[in-house]
Design a protein around this motif. Structure first.
Motif, PDB file in Angstrom:
ATOM      1  N   PRO A 138      -6.145  49.502  45.556  1.00 48.34           N
ATOM      2  CA  PRO A 138      -5.499  49.851  44.283  1.00 48.34           C
ATOM      3  C   PRO A 138      -4.000  50.102  44.441  1.00 48.34           C
ATOM      4  CG  PRO A 138      -6.640  51.753  45.175  1.00 48.34           C
ATOM      5  CD  PRO A 138      -6.980  50.599  46.080  1.00 48.34           C
ATOM      6  N   HIS A 139      -3.261  49.789  43.385  1.00 52.70           N
ATOM      7  CA  HIS A 139      -1.832  50.081  43.327  1.00 52.70           C
ATOM      8  C   HIS A 139      -1.652  51.303  42.431  1.00 52.70           C
ATOM      9  CE1 HIS A 139      -0.593  46.345  45.334  1.00 52.70           C
ATOM     10  NE2 HIS A 139      -1.581  45.770  44.673  1.00 52.70           N
ATOM     11  N   SER A 166      -1.216  53.989  37.454  1.00 51.37           N
ATOM     12  CA  SER A 166      -1.008  52.655  38.015  1.00 51.37           C
ATOM     13  C   SER A 166       0.479  52.319  38.084  1.00 51.37           C
ATOM     14  CB  SER A 166      -1.721  51.616  37.148  1.00 51.37           C
ATOM     15  OG  SER A 166      -1.308  50.307  37.490  1.00 51.37           O
ATOM     16  N   ALA A 168       0.975  48.984  38.941  1.00 44.58           N
ATOM     17  CA  ALA A 168       0.805  47.534  38.960  1.00 44.58           C
ATOM     18  C   ALA A 168       1.308  46.924  37.655  1.00 44.58           C
ATOM     19  CB  ALA A 168      -0.665  47.184  39.167  1.00 44.58           C
ATOM     20  N   GLN A 172      -6.110  46.458  36.650  1.00 39.29           N
ATOM     21  CA  GLN A 172      -6.834  46.559  37.915  1.00 39.29           C
ATOM     22  C   GLN A 172      -8.275  46.994  37.670  1.00 39.29           C
ATOM     23  OE1 GLN A 172      -4.504  48.515  41.281  1.00 39.29           O
ATOM     24  NE2 GLN A 172      -3.475  49.405  39.507  1.00 39.29           N
ATOM     25  N   THR A 200     -11.343  49.669  34.085  1.00 38.97           N
ATOM     26  CA  THR A 200     -10.217  48.747  34.213  1.00 38.97           C
ATOM     27  C   THR A 200      -8.959  49.519  33.847  1.00 38.97           C
ATOM     28  OG1 THR A 200     -11.551  46.802  33.686  1.00 38.97           O
ATOM     29  CG2 THR A 200      -9.174  46.611  33.411  1.00 38.97           C
ATOM     30  N   ASN A 235     -11.989  51.738  44.955  1.00 43.24           N
ATOM     31  CA  ASN A 235     -12.127  50.398  45.550  1.00 43.24           C
ATOM     32  C   ASN A 235     -12.273  50.466  47.067  1.00 43.24           C
ATOM     33  OD1 ASN A 235     -11.840  49.563  42.948  1.00 43.24           O
ATOM     34  ND2 ASN A 235      -9.959  48.412  43.244  1.00 43.24           N
TER      35      ASN A 235
END
Length: 249
Positions: A138-139, A166, A168, A172, A200, A235
């Motif tokens: 994950p970012h 996040s 990103a 994600q 998500t 994740n």
């Protein structure tokens, strides 16, 4: 009576002949017979004798499951998933191979089968299986874990929450689990993974979650007073740990 116990005597005594018959069963019009081809060949069927040859080499079982992976009955597909989960305990890479192959052009029903089949590998953070479901590292810019009950009385709930942000530029998929590192009699700890949520996370979004986890008497665990640790996994990646005390009177 589904016969998955009885068929194992034949698999042990005459495996080749029995497997040829079971391959025919995968095309039977009766869903119970088709399920028997999977359930009866599970290497580690609970409460039944194991099948050592298939534990060593699951190839013959995988050939049966290949014929059943798109069976029209959920009842049969569920058995296929459980069989693969058995195999994953001894051959994780073989199941990862199968998951990658089966995911190509998969229907929603087959995707559900694959996820259930890979449940143990997902809990273990198997990198290949995580990638099958697009669960990449994950970012995140910020992870805050809050324990609302730093001292938990036995028989009550550990209450905790988390917020993650996040960084990103794209959405994600996140599989969020939590791990409780339980105190043991020798002073060491033993981790147990629990499923929490599948989300998500949109670009630059912040997600907040809360959870209550009961700590009470169960038949499969003996609890010991003392320091325990809560760990959050996203994740398959650890994003933080916080300690709490379990009190037993």
């Amino acid at each position: 009576f589904s016969s998955e116990f009885g068929i194992r005597f034949f698999l042990l005594k005459s495996p080749d002949k029995t497997l040829r018959t079971m391959k025919i069963w995968t095309k039977d019009c009766d869903k119970h017979v088709r399920r028997l081809a999977s359930e009866g060949s599970r290497p580690r069927l609970p409460w039944a004798m194991q099948l050592p040859a298939f534990i060593d080499d699951p190839t013959p079982v995988l050939e049966l499951l290949e014929l059943l992976k798109d069976d029209k009955e959920e009842y049969v597909r569920r058995s296929v998933a459980n069989n693969l989960n058995d195999i994953a305990k001894d051959h994780p890479e073989r199941v990862a191979d199968t998951a990658e192959t089966w995911m190509l052009g998969a229907s929603n029903e087959r995707k559900k089968l694959i996820r259930h089949a890979c449940r143990t590998l997902l809990k273990q953070g198997n990198t290949r299986v995580l990638q099958v479901f697009a669960y990449n590292p994950p970012h995140l810019t910020q992870v805050n874990i809050q324990i609302e009950t730093p001292e938990v009385m036995f028989g009550t709930a550990l209450q905790f929450g988390m917020s993650i942000s996040s960084n990103a530029k794209h959405a994600q998929p996140l599989m969020i689990d939590y791990v409780i590192h339980h105190q043991k009699a020798n002073g060491k700890t033993s981790p147990k993974v629990f499923k929490w949520s599948v989300k998500t996370l949109a670009a630059n979004e912040t997600l907040k979650l809360s959870k209550k986890h009961m700590i009470k008497k169960i038949s499969t665990r003996t609890y010991y007073q003392g320091l325990h640790t809560l760990e959050i996994m996203v994740n398959g990646v650890s994003v933080g740990k916080v300690d709490f005390q379990l009190l037993i009177t």
